[in-house]
Design a protein around this motif. Structure first.
Motif, mmCIF file in Angstrom:
data_model
loop_
_atom_site.group_PDB
_atom_site.id
_atom_site.type_symbol
_atom_site.label_atom_id
_atom_site.label_comp_id
_atom_site.label_asym_id
_atom_site.label_seq_id
_atom_site.Cartn_x
_atom_site.Cartn_y
_atom_site.Cartn_z
ATOM 1 N N LYS A 115 93.755 79.210 64.277
ATOM 2 C CA LYS A 115 93.496 80.417 63.512
ATOM 3 C C LYS A 115 93.948 79.858 62.054
ATOM 4 N N LEU A 116 93.406 79.751 60.878
ATOM 5 C CA LEU A 116 93.862 79.121 59.693
ATOM 6 C C LEU A 116 93.816 79.937 58.737
ATOM 7 N N CYS A 117 94.840 80.115 57.886
ATOM 8 C CA CYS A 117 94.812 80.823 56.693
ATOM 9 C C CYS A 117 94.584 80.173 55.411
ATOM 10 N N VAL A 118 93.213 80.234 54.792
ATOM 11 C CA VAL A 118 92.485 79.713 53.902
ATOM 12 C C VAL A 118 92.434 80.637 52.747
ATOM 13 N N PHE A 119 93.397 80.601 51.727
ATOM 14 C CA PHE A 119 93.542 81.513 50.839
ATOM 15 C C PHE A 119 92.205 82.288 50.176
ATOM 16 N N ASP A 120 91.308 81.500 49.979
ATOM 17 C CA ASP A 120 89.876 81.768 49.236
ATOM 18 C C ASP A 120 89.003 82.531 50.186
ATOM 19 N N ARG A 121 89.298 82.126 51.513
ATOM 20 C CA ARG A 121 88.506 82.946 52.556
ATOM 21 C C ARG A 121 89.003 84.205 53.057
ATOM 22 N N ASN A 122 90.579 84.144 53.195
ATOM 23 C CA ASN A 122 91.283 85.079 54.153
ATOM 24 C C ASN A 122 91.971 86.245 53.317
ATOM 25 N N VAL A 123 92.375 85.723 51.936
ATOM 26 C CA VAL A 123 93.034 86.762 51.222
ATOM 27 C C VAL A 123 92.343 87.696 50.476
ATOM 28 N N LEU A 124 92.465 88.895 50.570
ATOM 29 C CA LEU A 124 91.759 90.180 49.763
ATOM 30 C C LEU A 124 92.425 89.919 48.053
ATOM 31 N N PRO A 125 91.398 90.114 46.823
ATOM 32 C CA PRO A 125 91.594 89.961 45.728
ATOM 33 C C PRO A 125 92.419 91.269 45.272
ATOM 34 N N GLY A 126 93.328 91.026 44.169
ATOM 35 C CA GLY A 126 93.766 92.289 43.627
ATOM 36 C C GLY A 126 95.278 92.222 43.659
ATOM 37 N N SER A 127 95.843 91.358 44.484
ATOM 38 C CA SER A 127 97.397 91.373 44.679
ATOM 39 C C SER A 127 98.075 90.256 43.739
ATOM 40 N N CYS A 128 99.277 90.190 43.607
ATOM 41 C CA CYS A 128 100.239 89.307 42.813
ATOM 42 C C CYS A 128 100.316 87.888 43.785
ATOM 43 N N VAL A 129 99.495 86.822 43.151
ATOM 44 C CA VAL A 129 99.354 85.662 43.880
ATOM 45 C C VAL A 129 100.665 85.059 44.725
ATOM 46 N N TRP A 130 101.952 85.091 43.849
ATOM 47 C CA TRP A 130 103.199 84.364 44.243
ATOM 48 C C TRP A 130 103.706 85.208 45.414
ATOM 49 N N THR A 131 103.599 86.633 45.264
ATOM 50 C CA THR A 131 104.064 87.319 46.332
ATOM 51 C C THR A 131 103.339 87.566 47.721
ATOM 52 N N ILE A 132 102.068 87.436 47.386
ATOM 53 C CA ILE A 132 101.291 87.225 48.697
ATOM 54 C C ILE A 132 101.473 85.907 49.342
ATOM 55 N N THR A 133 101.331 84.802 48.572
ATOM 56 C CA THR A 133 101.518 83.339 49.105
ATOM 57 C C THR A 133 102.907 83.411 49.731
ATOM 58 N N SER A 134 104.054 84.001 49.338
ATOM 59 C CA SER A 134 105.459 83.656 49.828
ATOM 60 C C SER A 134 105.374 84.427 51.150
ATOM 61 N N GLU A 135 104.652 85.629 51.222
ATOM 62 C CA GLU A 135 104.607 86.408 52.446
ATOM 63 C C GLU A 135 103.842 85.718 53.682
ATOM 64 N N LEU A 136 102.556 85.217 53.075
ATOM 65 C CA LEU A 136 101.916 84.518 54.250
ATOM 66 C C LEU A 136 102.625 83.174 54.881
ATOM 67 N N ILE A 137 103.065 82.384 53.916
ATOM 68 C CA ILE A 137 104.047 81.319 54.267
ATOM 69 C C ILE A 137 104.950 81.634 55.398
ATOM 70 N N GLU A 138 105.823 82.598 54.758
ATOM 71 C CA GLU A 138 107.193 82.893 55.496
ATOM 72 C C GLU A 138 106.879 83.734 56.577
ATOM 73 N N LYS A 139 106.145 84.969 56.778
ATOM 74 C CA LYS A 139 105.970 85.683 57.887
ATOM 75 C C LYS A 139 105.007 85.702 58.490
ATOM 76 N N ARG A 140 103.703 85.341 57.970
ATOM 77 C CA ARG A 140 102.353 85.095 58.710
ATOM 78 C C ARG A 140 102.074 84.047 59.563
ATOM 79 N N CYS A 141 102.607 82.824 58.811
ATOM 80 C CA CYS A 141 101.894 81.678 59.561
ATOM 81 C C CYS A 141 103.044 80.637 60.210
ATOM 82 N N LYS A 142 102.805 80.057 61.179
ATOM 83 C CA LYS A 142 103.956 79.301 62.015
ATOM 84 C C LYS A 142 104.072 77.816 61.202
#
Length: 288
Positions: free
Chosen positions: A182-209
């Motif tokens: 299961k891959l996290c591809v930003f353009d496919r999996n992330v919903l629009p409307g949030s701060c890019v840097w906050t969401i990116t750090s959340e995904l890398i640190e907490k959501r992805c192995k």
């Protein structure tokens, strides 16, 4: 905690506390080649960089900034106090004296940030450590359940837009085959409307192995890719957890990023090893 003391121990304050203003001013002092005073090369040598690494930094627009970022990423002992000690060792006390007020201000802000985090409530009415607490981090991916656990992934894919076709191939080979990753591809999996840097750090640190870094000439010019890579490296200094996996899928005209040179990579450009490419990558992403 060192920040709780009346006099802060700068040797315990990580280099990440220094903001861009200080880093850029360090460049103004150290970047110019000076026959009298020590420049960035002398600092890099004391930091432990090799002759070849230092020669490669000569091509950088701001070698001082590059050296600081790489030192911060690969050295667990990279601290504000250590940096000031190095500047003193190469006889650049003038820099220490001129920038000390700015450095002290950055350290003060960093300590205040840590203090605010430490003062957050220990007990709340409803405790669920699996669910992010900040509203900005609710419902950030397509399959997030705001009432349940967040969506998790095997790997975050770090890529620039010009490499999107290879990302599509990666999806086909790793998700739609027996590997079933299961891959996290930003353009496919992330919903629009949030701060890019906050969401990116959340995904890398907490959501992805893991994080797969798609390296190309265009990647080197991407601010987003630069942030993602350095953030992931800061989570695992020295690559102890095998968190980052660099992938090269096409020939490059620019230098491979020095910050990733110490990591083993998957190279799709070599015809003799292409048959093993996807199997090696899938196995690395499947590790616990």
């Amino acid at each position: 905690m060192a920040c709780a003391d009346s006099k802060v121990d700068l040797w315990s304050i990580p280099l990440i506390a220094l903001n861009m203003t200080v880093r850029k001013k360090l460049g103004l002092y150290l970047n110019p080649k000076n026959t009298v005073a020590a420049d960035w090369m002398a600092v890099a040598e004391v930091m432990g960089f090799s002759y070849l690494e230092i020669k490669n930094y000569e091509a950088s627009k701001n070698p001082t900034l590059s050296v600081l970022e790489d030192w911060q990423a690969r050295c667990s002992g990279a601290a504000v106090g250590k940096l000031l000690s190095i500047l003193t060792e190469v006889e650049r006390k003038d820099i220490v004296e001129d920038l000390r007020p700015l450095i002290d201000e950055d350290v003060r802000k960093y300590c205040e940030h840590l203090k605010r985090k430490a003062e957050s409530p220990v007990q709340v009415h409803e405790v669920d450590s699996c669910v992010p607490r900040t509203p900005e981090r609710y419902g950030i991916t397509l399959e997030d359940d705001p009432e349940g656990a967040p969506e998790l992934f095997d790997a975050f894919i770090c890529y620039c837009q010009s490499d999107i076709e290879f990302v599509h191939e990666m999806i086909r080979e790793l998700e739609q085959t027996e590997y079933k990753l299961k891959l996290c591809v930003f353009d496919r999996n992330v919903l629009p409307g949030s701060c890019v840097w906050t969401i990116t750090s959340e995904l890398i640190e907490k959501r992805c192995k893991r994080m797969v870094v798609v390296i190309s000439d265009e990647y080197l010019d991407s601010d987003a890719c630069d942030f993602q890579t350095k953030f992931a490296l800061s989570l695992c200094p020295g690559a102890r957890s095998k968190r980052l996996i660099p992938v090269v899928y096409k020939s490059m005209t620019k230098e491979f990023p020095s910050i990733l040179r110490f990591l083993t990579k998957c190279d799709y450009t070599r015809p003799c090893t292409q048959a093993w490419f996807w199997g090696r990558l899938a196995k690395a992403l499947s590790l616990p």
